[in-house]
Design an enzyme around this catalytic site. Sequence first.
Site, mmCIF file in Angstrom:
data_model
loop_
_atom_site.group_PDB
_atom_site.id
_atom_site.type_symbol
_atom_site.label_atom_id
_atom_site.label_comp_id
_atom_site.label_asym_id
_atom_site.label_seq_id
_atom_site.Cartn_x
_atom_site.Cartn_y
_atom_site.Cartn_z
ATOM 1 N N GLU A 63 0.817 -1.206 0.000
ATOM 2 C CA GLU A 63 0.000 0.000 0.000
ATOM 3 C C GLU A 63 0.853 1.259 0.000
ATOM 4 O O GLU A 63 0.562 2.225 -0.715
ATOM 5 C CB GLU A 63 -0.933 0.003 1.222
ATOM 6 C CG GLU A 63 -1.898 -1.175 1.287
ATOM 7 C CD GLU A 63 -1.355 -2.341 2.090
ATOM 8 O OE1 GLU A 63 -2.150 -3.006 2.776
ATOM 9 O OE2 GLU A 63 -0.121 -2.588 2.045
ATOM 10 N N ALA A 165 7.934 -36.146 -8.592
ATOM 11 C CA ALA A 165 7.748 -36.401 -10.021
ATOM 12 C C ALA A 165 7.833 -37.900 -10.233
ATOM 13 O O ALA A 165 8.832 -38.535 -9.867
ATOM 14 C CB ALA A 165 8.827 -35.682 -10.830
ATOM 15 N N SER A 179 16.841 -40.689 -12.368
ATOM 16 C CA SER A 179 15.556 -39.961 -12.366
ATOM 17 C C SER A 179 15.557 -38.771 -13.310
ATOM 18 O O SER A 179 14.591 -38.008 -13.345
ATOM 19 C CB SER A 179 15.239 -39.471 -10.944
ATOM 20 O OG SER A 179 16.254 -38.591 -10.484
ATOM 21 N N ARG A 195 9.771 -23.353 -6.123
ATOM 22 C CA ARG A 195 10.905 -23.040 -5.241
ATOM 23 C C ARG A 195 10.917 -21.558 -4.895
ATOM 24 O O ARG A 195 11.140 -21.172 -3.746
ATOM 25 C CB ARG A 195 12.218 -23.414 -5.909
ATOM 26 C CG ARG A 195 12.498 -24.895 -5.994
ATOM 27 C CD ARG A 195 13.835 -25.138 -6.661
ATOM 28 N NE ARG A 195 14.097 -26.550 -6.858
ATOM 29 C CZ ARG A 195 15.143 -27.022 -7.513
ATOM 30 N NH1 ARG A 195 16.031 -26.185 -8.041
ATOM 31 N NH2 ARG A 195 15.315 -28.324 -7.658
ATOM 32 N N ASP A 211 22.563 -36.853 -6.476
ATOM 33 C CA ASP A 211 22.274 -35.874 -7.530
ATOM 34 C C ASP A 211 23.074 -34.578 -7.416
ATOM 35 O O ASP A 211 23.149 -33.825 -8.387
ATOM 36 C CB ASP A 211 20.777 -35.538 -7.531
ATOM 37 C CG ASP A 211 19.904 -36.746 -7.850
ATOM 38 O OD1 ASP A 211 20.421 -37.685 -8.482
ATOM 39 O OD2 ASP A 211 18.722 -36.736 -7.465
ATOM 40 N N LEU A 215 19.461 -26.778 -6.017
ATOM 41 C CA LEU A 215 18.290 -26.341 -5.251
ATOM 42 C C LEU A 215 18.102 -24.827 -5.332
ATOM 43 O O LEU A 215 17.678 -24.186 -4.368
ATOM 44 C CB LEU A 215 18.385 -26.798 -3.792
ATOM 45 C CG LEU A 215 18.459 -28.311 -3.576
ATOM 46 C CD1 LEU A 215 18.590 -28.635 -2.102
ATOM 47 C CD2 LEU A 215 17.247 -29.014 -4.168
#
Length: 369
Positions: A63, A165, A179, A195, A211, A215
Amino acid sequence: MRGEKASVAWTADDARFMSLALSLADEAKGTTFPNPAVGAVIVKDGKVVGKGATSRCGGPHAERNALTEAGDRARGAALYVTLEPCCHFGKTAPCTDAIIRAGLRSVVASAKDPNPLVNGKGLRSLGKAGIAVRTGLFEREATRLNEDFFFWITRRRPWVSVKLAMTLDGKIADLYGDSKWITSVDSRAFVHDLRRKHAAVCIGRKTLEKDNPRLTVRHGKTGNPARIVFSGKASAPPNSYFVRDAGETSRSILVVHGGRGRSRRTLASGVEVWRTGREESLREFLHAAYEEGIPSVLVEGGGMLASAFLEGGLANRLYVFYANKILGGGAAGFAFARPLSLLECVKIDQMEVVRFANDIMITGIPVRR
């Protein structure tokens, strides 16, 4: 307060201006934690004369940013805002005071603020000052945008989203543990936006070691959530992004089960170590995250961590992506420590289905019957 939600007849212009306010709030999402993301638009004689979104915590609210842009043109104008204006002193002065001083003639607010310090008081103070107040326009959309804040401020623990997934037969990796990639580029772009909209992203240690994920938020978006790894030991691979970028790209936090009590310390690498100290490790983690001002968490992997949050009744929303693939084996997505019967299973309420290329995403609120 003049005007009642039930009797309001919204016009096409009302919808257009509030849609703009919602888009401003959505763009700000992820940069305002622990505050909610709010958008505000000031309109005079049918034209937008000021607009704004919530600044980073400690900065002006939506505002005030809109009022600054409007300047003297705010007098006699209408304000469209996605959340009830605040009426208390925090890191900034009350927005209601600024609205009244600016001489606005009306305020349309999508949703009331459930913060006990506000919770209708802001709207009432505006009404007492002679400003016409209406509520409820795009209330569902505004509430969904800040569902994490509403939960955090009233329940005093972070909102938890769980994302997985999977293939059509419910596998998150093949028999070799691979994956990448089960889902499409479009789905992965949506996940990066998820994210962005969460204060922290969580994975298990196996996912970290296998992996080495960044991130981070990519695909043209800015801002990175805190990175959290659930681990059995208070160390992480030194060459991982998690360690190398600790404190630079974002906070890196190791959550370690055990210890004499809850504790937190920072390693020389910049990695924070949180010990839960009790059997209820996930709940203790959420208590610590609340104390650290982390209002929302996105659990991304792997299946064991996602299953633990869901089985423990700690998941507030699910995002499950199904790709057009069948493996016939591999790593299962959800696997509870105690499998449930149909009578006691977790069901998904408020379910929505969205398609991304050849993938289908299902999202909704998990409920234990």
